[in-house]
Design an enzyme around this catalytic site. Structure first.
Site, PDB file in Angstrom:
ATOM      1  N   ASP A 245      -6.567   0.569   0.745  1.00  0.00           N
ATOM      2  CA  ASP A 245      -6.674   0.846   2.178  1.00  0.00           C
ATOM      3  C   ASP A 245      -8.046   0.364   2.637  1.00  0.00           C
ATOM      4  OD1 ASP A 245      -8.477   2.705   1.232  1.00  0.00           O
ATOM      5  OD2 ASP A 245      -7.646   4.393   2.363  1.00  0.00           O
TER       6      ASP A 245
ATOM      7  N   LYS B 173       0.832  -1.208   0.000  1.00  0.00           N
ATOM      8  CA  LYS B 173       0.000   0.000   0.000  1.00  0.00           C
ATOM      9  C   LYS B 173       0.864   1.254   0.000  1.00  0.00           C
ATOM     10  CE  LYS B 173      -1.965   1.825   3.622  1.00  0.00           C
ATOM     11  NZ  LYS B 173      -2.812   2.108   4.804  1.00  0.00           N
TER      12      LYS B 173
END
Length: 211
Positions: free
Chosen positions: A134, A116
């Site tokens: 996320d 991420k």
């Protein structure tokens, strides 16, 4: 149609939610590391002073770890985060000549950097089409039927497959905004959602009410 509605609701401006100096791209990496389990607003407050106190990678690399810990304490998990920042600074200097790498493998080889975080950097700094998964992207994508998996990496690959490449970067920002403003984890504002006709969550709620 979903992408068209997102474009209308959240016109893409290319700006990142986290603040950083474009001349110092490593700042975005560090800000993203700090954003784990912390709001972007809080991180932006912290990095305003953090990057004044430690304006270079060298200053992070040689600092007393206790000084970094004190500076990042408001973001939570400050001991681990401080170690990650210093370790990343040291590795960037020793193995990358102080230059932020663009490829996923090298980025995730830095302390505290997962997919991420790496994809945030790759999309905003290097303009490489990436999906940043996320909690908002995970939740909204599954509710809209764009993804079925729960694992972030699998969701990333699902979305890369169903979304046009030119929409990858804007999708990240748009869905995060939608997740924050409308499609929250608890008590989503379904009645005000322009995407409710596509939403599996709304369909499930309607069926439960009809029972």
């Amino acid at each position: 149609m979903i992408l068209q509605i997102l474009d209308e609701l959240y016109p893409f401006d290319g700006k990142c939610f986290l603040h950083y100096d474009a001349k110092k791209p490593w700042q975005l990496l560090f800000a993203t590391i700090l954003s784990a389990q912390c709001t972007d607003a809080r991180v932006n407050e912290v990095t305003t002073e953090l990057f004044k106190k430690f304006p270079t990678l060298e200053s992070f690399a040689i600092a007393e770890i206790s000084e970094i810990e004190a500076a990042v304490r408001p973001t939570g998990f400050f001991r681990n985060k401080a170690r990650h920042l210093q370790g990343a600074a040291q590795l960037l200097l020793s193995e990358h000549g102080g230059i932020l790498p663009s490829d996923l493998e090298r980025l995730t080889g830095l302390p505290g950097v997962g997919r991420k975080t790496a994809n945030v950097v790759r999309s905003h700094i290097f303009k490489i089409p990436c999906i940043v998964v996320d909690t908002h992207v995970s939740r909204v994508s599954r509710r809209l039927g764009l993804a079925k998996e729960k694992c972030p990496v699998k969701i990333e690959h699902e979305l890369m497959h169903v979304l046009p490449m030119e929409h990858h970067i804007r999708f990240n920002q748009q869905v995060i905004s939608h997740g924050r403003l409308v499609c929250s984890a608890r008590n989503p504002r379904c009645e005000n959602c322009a995407l409710k006709s596509f939403c599996t969550y709304v369909i499930i709620l309607q069926k439960e009410r009809e029972k």
